[in-house]
Design a protein around this motif. Structure first.
Motif, short mmCIF file in Angstrom:
data_model
loop_
_atom_site.label_atom_id
_atom_site.label_comp_id
_atom_site.label_asym_id
_atom_site.label_seq_id
_atom_site.Cartn_x
_atom_site.Cartn_y
_atom_site.Cartn_z
N CYS A 144 20.23 6.91 25.44
CA CYS A 144 21.12 6.66 24.31
C CYS A 144 20.92 5.23 23.81
N GLU A 145 20.97 5.08 22.52
CA GLU A 145 20.70 3.79 21.88
C GLU A 145 21.65 2.71 22.40
N GLY A 146 21.07 1.56 22.73
CA GLY A 146 21.89 0.46 23.22
C GLY A 146 21.21 -0.86 22.99
N SER A 147 21.07 -1.64 24.03
CA SER A 147 20.51 -2.98 23.94
C SER A 147 18.98 -2.94 23.95
N GLY A 148 18.39 -4.13 23.95
CA GLY A 148 16.95 -4.24 24.06
C GLY A 148 16.44 -3.69 25.38
N LEU A 149 17.29 -3.72 26.42
CA LEU A 149 16.92 -3.17 27.71
C LEU A 149 16.72 -1.66 27.60
N GLN A 150 17.57 -1.01 26.81
CA GLN A 150 17.40 0.42 26.59
C GLN A 150 16.11 0.71 25.83
N ALA A 151 15.81 -0.14 24.86
CA ALA A 151 14.57 0.03 24.10
C ALA A 151 13.36 -0.12 25.01
N ASN A 152 13.45 -1.06 25.97
CA ASN A 152 12.35 -1.26 26.92
C ASN A 152 12.19 -0.03 27.80
N LEU A 153 13.30 0.55 28.27
CA LEU A 153 13.22 1.74 29.10
C LEU A 153 12.59 2.89 28.32
N TYR A 154 12.95 3.02 27.05
CA TYR A 154 12.36 4.06 26.20
C TYR A 154 10.85 3.87 26.13
N GLN A 155 10.43 2.65 25.92
CA GLN A 155 8.99 2.36 25.81
C GLN A 155 8.25 2.64 27.11
N VAL A 156 8.85 2.21 28.25
CA VAL A 156 8.21 2.40 29.55
C VAL A 156 8.06 3.88 29.88
N LEU A 157 9.13 4.66 29.63
CA LEU A 157 9.07 6.09 29.93
C LEU A 157 8.14 6.82 28.97
N ARG A 158 8.11 6.38 27.73
CA ARG A 158 7.20 7.02 26.77
C ARG A 158 5.75 6.78 27.16
N GLU A 159 5.44 5.55 27.59
CA GLU A 159 4.08 5.24 28.04
C GLU A 159 3.71 6.04 29.28
N ALA A 160 4.72 6.39 30.09
CA ALA A 160 4.48 7.18 31.30
C ALA A 160 4.36 8.67 30.99
N GLY A 161 4.58 9.04 29.73
CA GLY A 161 4.45 10.44 29.34
C GLY A 161 5.67 11.29 29.62
N THR A 162 6.84 10.65 29.82
CA THR A 162 8.07 11.39 30.11
C THR A 162 8.66 11.95 28.83
N PRO A 163 8.97 13.25 28.76
CA PRO A 163 9.68 13.80 27.59
C PRO A 163 11.06 13.18 27.48
N ILE A 164 11.40 12.65 26.29
CA ILE A 164 12.64 11.90 26.12
C ILE A 164 13.53 12.57 25.07
N HIS A 165 14.79 12.74 25.42
CA HIS A 165 15.82 13.18 24.48
C HIS A 165 16.57 11.91 24.06
N ALA A 166 16.36 11.45 22.84
CA ALA A 166 16.94 10.18 22.39
C ALA A 166 18.13 10.43 21.47
N PHE A 167 19.22 9.71 21.71
CA PHE A 167 20.40 9.80 20.87
C PHE A 167 20.72 8.42 20.30
N ARG A 168 20.93 8.38 19.01
CA ARG A 168 21.37 7.14 18.36
C ARG A 168 22.90 7.06 18.40
N VAL A 169 23.40 5.86 18.22
CA VAL A 169 24.85 5.68 18.19
C VAL A 169 25.46 6.52 17.08
N SER A 170 24.75 6.62 15.96
CA SER A 170 25.26 7.38 14.81
C SER A 170 25.24 8.88 15.03
N ASP A 171 24.57 9.35 16.10
CA ASP A 171 24.55 10.79 16.40
C ASP A 171 25.84 11.27 17.02
#
Length: 333
Positions: free
Chosen positions: A293-320
């Motif tokens: 779920c969308e949050g701080s820059g730390l969340q953005a980093n986790l998204y990037q790290v998992l994406r680079e690892a090939g993990t399927p991600i379900h992402a939710f924005r605050v506006s969702d």
């Protein structure tokens, strides 16, 4: 966390006799209290002796009754907002004691290991090692009893407060080996296996992470339900916060019928790099899916790290999220 027999919602303390009449001691209480060691050492320095354990059903009933009594006493009074806080402390007391016993157990196991590696065939040495091993086994028994009561009290806490409880924070003998040394080595190997099974995430990993200020629990629960249908033996891993997305995920895992193990992967160590190291280690668990779920820059980093690892991600924005006024504040149990 061990999954116990489901607990129905208790509205009044008067319901407890009916509740207890409906249950028998769960397998966890039978295992922890029903078959005690033939001999045990209650405290360091004691001689081995035959000591009884509490009766399993009585231990379970009294453990749950303490938590229920707090809510019943405070409900409908000006102290009602404090019920969950006081009950949390009772559950945490079991957790604190179990942790203290686990540290003592590890120290004793280390001592047994050191003794097992020494070449001393004397009778005095072997007796000392046997007593040390029995003390370690007795401490293991005590620790398992405290963990069992903690888990059941935590389940009662969840049923009554509507949110999950979480803590603040055979051997081949050589010619020089004696029978006691062989038994000690076997004991240590068995203990290491049990410890690994208790602490290592088992089954496919699903990571959930997000900010502490997140209200739309229904959307996250719906997505977790979808994932569980695809990955029925999943283990849920969160970043260990007691609010927001992590608490929502923990409540889903604790909900009766789900039976999903939960691992709170908090921060270890200090410094600015600790959160980013934690993110990298989450990726090293090789999760099969992640909900972020969308949050701080730390969340953005986790998204990037998992994406680079090939993990399927379900992402939710605050506006969702659904509007806060349309989202029930209490999650179902």
């Amino acid at each position: 966390m061990t999954q116990h027999q489901p607990i129905r919602r208790i509205d009044r303390f008067a319901d407890l006799p009916t509740l207890y009449a409906e249950i028998t001691a769960t397998p966890e209480f039978q295992a922890a209290f029903g078959e005690p060691l033939g001999l045990s050492i209650v405290e360091f320095g004691d001689e081995p002796g035959e000591h009884e354990m509490p009766e399993p059903l009585a231990a379970q009933a009294e453990c749950g009754g303490v938590i229920a009594a707090i809510f019943d006493l405070f409900t409908g009074t000006r102290l009602e907002p404090l019920a969950a806080e006081i009950a949390w402390g009772f559950v945490n007391s079991f957790h604190f004691t179990a942790g203290k016993l686990e540290r003592r157990e590890q120290a004793l196991a280390d001592e047994v290991g050191d003794m097992a590696r020494r070449q001393d065939p004397s009778e005095i040495f072997n007796r000392e090692m046997e007593d040390k091993q029995l003390l370690c086994q007795s401490t293991t028994e005590q620790r398992e009893a405290m963990e069992c009561m903690r888990d059941y009290a935590a389940e009662m806490y969840r049923a009554l407060s509507g949110r999950p409880w979480s803590p603040a924070r055979g051997t081949k003998a050589s010619s020089a080996s004696t029978a006691s040394q062989i038994a000690a080595l076997d004991f240590l190997r068995a203990r290491q296996l049990a410890t690994r099974e208790r602490h290592a995430p088992q089954g496919p990993i699903v990571v959930v992470s997000g900010p502490a200020s997140w209200h739309d629990w229904a959307k996250i629960w719906e997505r977790l339900d979808e994932i569980k249908r695809r990955v029925p033996h999943m283990t849920l891993v969160t970043t260990g916060q007691r609010k927001g997305v992590d608490q929502i995920a923990a409540a889903w895992a604790a909900r009766k019928g789900n039976g999903v193990p939960l691992v709170a992967y908090g921060l270890f160590g200090g410094g600015r790099k600790a959160p980013f190291t934690r993110n990298r280690k989450l990726a090293e668990l090789r999760p099969v899916e992640a909900i972020l779920c969308e949050g701080s820059g730390l969340q953005a980093n986790l998204y990037q790290v998992l994406r680079e690892a090939g993990t399927p991600i379900h992402a939710f924005r605050v506006s969702d999220q659904a509007p806060a006024q349309q989202t029930p504040t209490r999650m179902p149990v």
